[in-house]
Design a protein around this motif. Structure first.
Motif, PDB file in Angstrom:
ATOM      1  N   SER A  73       0.814  -1.218   0.000  1.00 43.12           N
ATOM      2  CA  SER A  73       0.000   0.000   0.000  1.00 43.12           C
ATOM      3  C   SER A  73       0.847   1.267   0.000  1.00 43.12           C
ATOM      4  CB  SER A  73      -0.932   0.012   1.216  1.00 43.12           C
ATOM      5  OG  SER A  73      -0.185  -0.055   2.422  1.00 43.12           O
ATOM      6  N   THR A  74       2.142   1.162   0.354  1.00 47.61           N
ATOM      7  CA  THR A  74       3.025   2.332   0.376  1.00 47.61           C
ATOM      8  C   THR A  74       3.855   2.450  -0.896  1.00 47.61           C
ATOM      9  OG1 THR A  74       4.889   1.159   1.429  1.00 47.61           O
ATOM     10  CG2 THR A  74       3.200   2.099   2.877  1.00 47.61           C
ATOM     11  N   PRO A  80       2.113   0.027 -10.744  1.00 51.20           N
ATOM     12  CA  PRO A  80       1.865  -0.417 -12.128  1.00 51.20           C
ATOM     13  C   PRO A  80       2.881  -1.440 -12.613  1.00 51.20           C
ATOM     14  CG  PRO A  80       1.601   1.953 -11.948  1.00 51.20           C
ATOM     15  CD  PRO A  80       2.194   1.497 -10.652  1.00 51.20           C
ATOM     16  N   PHE A  81       4.150  -1.284 -12.234  1.00 48.85           N
ATOM     17  CA  PHE A  81       5.164  -2.244 -12.651  1.00 48.85           C
ATOM     18  C   PHE A  81       4.931  -3.604 -11.991  1.00 48.85           C
ATOM     19  CE2 PHE A  81       7.251   1.843 -13.348  1.00 48.85           C
ATOM     20  CZ  PHE A  81       7.753   1.676 -14.627  1.00 48.85           C
ATOM     21  N   LEU A  82       4.517  -3.600 -10.725  1.00 46.31           N
ATOM     22  CA  LEU A  82       4.244  -4.857 -10.033  1.00 46.31           C
ATOM     23  C   LEU A  82       3.061  -5.579 -10.673  1.00 46.31           C
ATOM     24  CD1 LEU A  82       4.683  -3.610  -6.349  1.00 46.31           C
ATOM     25  CD2 LEU A  82       6.277  -5.015  -7.667  1.00 46.31           C
ATOM     26  N   ASP A 104     -11.435   1.666 -14.967  1.00 47.90           N
ATOM     27  CA  ASP A 104     -12.229   1.298 -13.785  1.00 47.90           C
ATOM     28  C   ASP A 104     -11.496   0.274 -12.931  1.00 47.90           C
ATOM     29  OD1 ASP A 104     -14.247   2.999 -14.494  1.00 47.90           O
ATOM     30  OD2 ASP A 104     -15.491   1.458 -15.452  1.00 47.90           O
ATOM     31  N   ALA A 105     -10.825  -0.685 -13.583  1.00 52.57           N
ATOM     32  CA  ALA A 105     -10.075  -1.693 -12.834  1.00 52.57           C
ATOM     33  C   ALA A 105      -8.901  -1.058 -12.097  1.00 52.57           C
ATOM     34  CB  ALA A 105      -9.582  -2.789 -13.776  1.00 52.57           C
ATOM     35  N   TRP A 106      -8.208  -0.124 -12.770  1.00 52.08           N
ATOM     36  CA  TRP A 106      -7.095   0.571 -12.114  1.00 52.08           C
ATOM     37  C   TRP A 106      -7.590   1.360 -10.904  1.00 52.08           C
ATOM     38  CZ3 TRP A 106      -2.265  -0.479 -12.197  1.00 52.08           C
ATOM     39  CH2 TRP A 106      -1.647  -0.986 -13.344  1.00 52.08           C
ATOM     40  N   GLU A 107      -8.757   1.961 -11.019  1.00 53.61           N
ATOM     41  CA  GLU A 107      -9.295   2.740  -9.896  1.00 53.61           C
ATOM     42  C   GLU A 107      -9.493   1.849  -8.674  1.00 53.61           C
ATOM     43  OE1 GLU A 107     -13.178   5.463  -8.671  1.00 53.61           O
ATOM     44  OE2 GLU A 107     -13.104   4.453 -10.612  1.00 53.61           O
ATOM     45  N   VAL A 108     -10.001   0.637  -8.892  1.00 59.08           N
ATOM     46  CA  VAL A 108     -10.218  -0.282  -7.775  1.00 59.08           C
ATOM     47  C   VAL A 108      -8.888  -0.737  -7.187  1.00 59.08           C
ATOM     48  CG1 VAL A 108     -11.158  -2.524  -7.103  1.00 59.08           C
ATOM     49  CG2 VAL A 108     -12.438  -1.065  -8.669  1.00 59.08           C
ATOM     50  N   LEU A 109      -7.954  -1.145  -8.047  1.00 60.23           N
ATOM     51  CA  LEU A 109      -6.671  -1.653  -7.556  1.00 60.23           C
ATOM     52  C   LEU A 109      -5.908  -0.587  -6.777  1.00 60.23           C
ATOM     53  CD1 LEU A 109      -5.332  -3.784 -10.566  1.00 60.23           C
ATOM     54  CD2 LEU A 109      -6.551  -4.555  -8.525  1.00 60.23           C
ATOM     55  N   LEU A 110      -5.927   0.648  -7.274  1.00 52.73           N
ATOM     56  CA  LEU A 110      -5.197   1.725  -6.604  1.00 52.73           C
ATOM     57  C   LEU A 110      -5.895   2.189  -5.331  1.00 52.73           C
ATOM     58  CD1 LEU A 110      -4.165   3.786  -9.761  1.00 52.73           C
ATOM     59  CD2 LEU A 110      -2.637   2.484  -8.270  1.00 52.73           C
ATOM     60  N   GLY A 111      -7.190   1.920  -5.219  1.00 57.01           N
ATOM     61  CA  GLY A 111      -7.919   2.331  -4.028  1.00 57.01           C
ATOM     62  C   GLY A 111      -7.946   1.291  -2.929  1.00 57.01           C
ATOM     63  N   TYR A 112      -7.457   0.085  -3.223  1.00 52.29           N
ATOM     64  CA  TYR A 112      -7.483  -1.008  -2.246  1.00 52.29           C
ATOM     65  C   TYR A 112      -6.258  -0.928  -1.338  1.00 52.29           C
ATOM     66  CZ  TYR A 112      -8.151  -5.807  -0.540  1.00 52.29           C
ATOM     67  OH  TYR A 112      -8.351  -6.915   0.246  1.00 52.29           O
ATOM     68  N   SER A 113      -6.379  -1.411  -0.100  1.00 49.52           N
ATOM     69  CA  SER A 113      -5.298  -1.269   0.886  1.00 49.52           C
ATOM     70  C   SER A 113      -4.282  -2.409   0.848  1.00 49.52           C
ATOM     71  CB  SER A 113      -5.891  -1.185   2.296  1.00 49.52           C
ATOM     72  OG  SER A 113      -6.657  -2.353   2.590  1.00 49.52           O
ATOM     73  N   TRP A 114      -4.593  -3.541   0.234  1.00 46.19           N
ATOM     74  CA  TRP A 114      -3.690  -4.681   0.066  1.00 46.19           C
ATOM     75  C   TRP A 114      -3.070  -5.170   1.380  1.00 46.19           C
ATOM     76  CZ3 TRP A 114      -4.649  -6.849  -4.272  1.00 46.19           C
ATOM     77  CH2 TRP A 114      -5.071  -6.065  -5.352  1.00 46.19           C
ATOM     78  N   VAL A 177      -2.672   5.776 -15.365  1.00 53.23           N
ATOM     79  CA  VAL A 177      -2.594   4.736 -16.391  1.00 53.23           C
ATOM     80  C   VAL A 177      -1.646   5.170 -17.507  1.00 53.23           C
ATOM     81  CG1 VAL A 177      -3.904   3.466 -18.130  1.00 53.23           C
ATOM     82  CG2 VAL A 177      -4.898   3.853 -15.868  1.00 53.23           C
ATOM     83  N   GLU A 178      -1.764   6.430 -17.959  1.00 51.78           N
ATOM     84  CA  GLU A 178      -0.892   6.929 -19.024  1.00 51.78           C
ATOM     85  C   GLU A 178       0.566   6.922 -18.578  1.00 51.78           C
ATOM     86  OE1 GLU A 178      -0.496  10.800 -22.027  1.00 51.78           O
ATOM     87  OE2 GLU A 178      -1.761  10.910 -20.239  1.00 51.78           O
TER      88      GLU A 178
END
Length: 223
Positions: A73-74, A80-82, A104-114, A177-178
């Motif tokens: 999360s940090t 993106p590389f991972l 939309d998928a990136w938004e979810v992945l980046l918003g999750y705490s993992w 994403v870009e």
């Protein structure tokens, strides 16, 4: 070598014997040399000792060389590389490759705490890829392909930001994403901007302008 995942989960008696053996105690009779022992944990081992889950002797024995890996999360800049690396591994199974994700998928992945770090990222992407491949004509992993518990947790964490008067940070997501795609193209072209621009179907001047706007530094091989 033997890898112990979460040594605090081992039975207490086994922890005691293992700790004594690693510390070279004469109380343990070893008929053969011990293998190299590696251990990993997602929790603070000192807190496990305080809570009585991990014996202090075993912690000392395993701490000859300790490497603290930052929580996933940090590591937002590396995220993106991972994701790209995990998808490359998943795509090696011989099935049709899926190498991209929707905004939309990136938004979810980046918003999750993992909380489960890389192991959880692997499981989530593997599940999402299976779900996407089951959809006819799917070319990318979409938010609907991600596990429901991940989507729900992100929705709950973002509820204050999803009020109609505030809207969604679409521009920020698209920039992330870009930025990821440009960095990936530069990496694969070894810093050659002309080849990177061709990969992205852009004119080279356009690529350079976007790199400047997104503050992407390129210190690798020049054109």
């Amino acid at each position: 070598s033997v890898y112990l995942r979460e040594p605090a989960a081992l039975p207490r008696e086994l922890q005691r014997h293992l700790g004594l053996a690693l510390l070279g105690s004469s109380q343990v009779d070893l008929s053969a040399p011990l293998p190299r022992i590696l251990a990993g944990t997602t929790r603070d081992p000192v807190e496990d000792v305080k809570a009585g889950r991990l014996l202090e002797d075993l912690l000392h024995a395993l701490s000859a060389l300790r490497i603290d890996v930052p929580a996933l999360s940090t590591q937002r800049d590396d995220f993106p590389f991972l994701v790209d690396r995990q998808l490359q591994r998943l795509n090696a199974d011989g099935r049709p490759p899926l190498t991209s994700l929707t905004a939309d998928a990136w938004e979810v992945l980046l918003g999750y705490s993992w909380p489960g770090n890389l192991r959880e990222l692997w499981r989530v992407l593997a599940s999402a890829r299976d779900h996407a491949l089951a959809r006819p004509g799917a070319e990318a992993i979409d938010a609907q392909d991600l596990p429901a518990h991940v989507r729900r947790r992100v929705q709950l964490s973002q509820m204050p930001a999803q009020r109609p008067e505030r809207g969604l940070p679409l521009e920020q997501i698209l920039e992330q994403v870009e930025r990821h795609l440009i960095r990936m193209a530069l990496s694969r072209s070894r810093g050659n901007k002309t080849r990177a621009a061709e990969m992205l179907s852009l004119w080279r001047p356009r690529l350079i302008r976007r790199m400047e706007a997104l503050q992407i530094e390129d210190t690798r091989e020049e054109d």
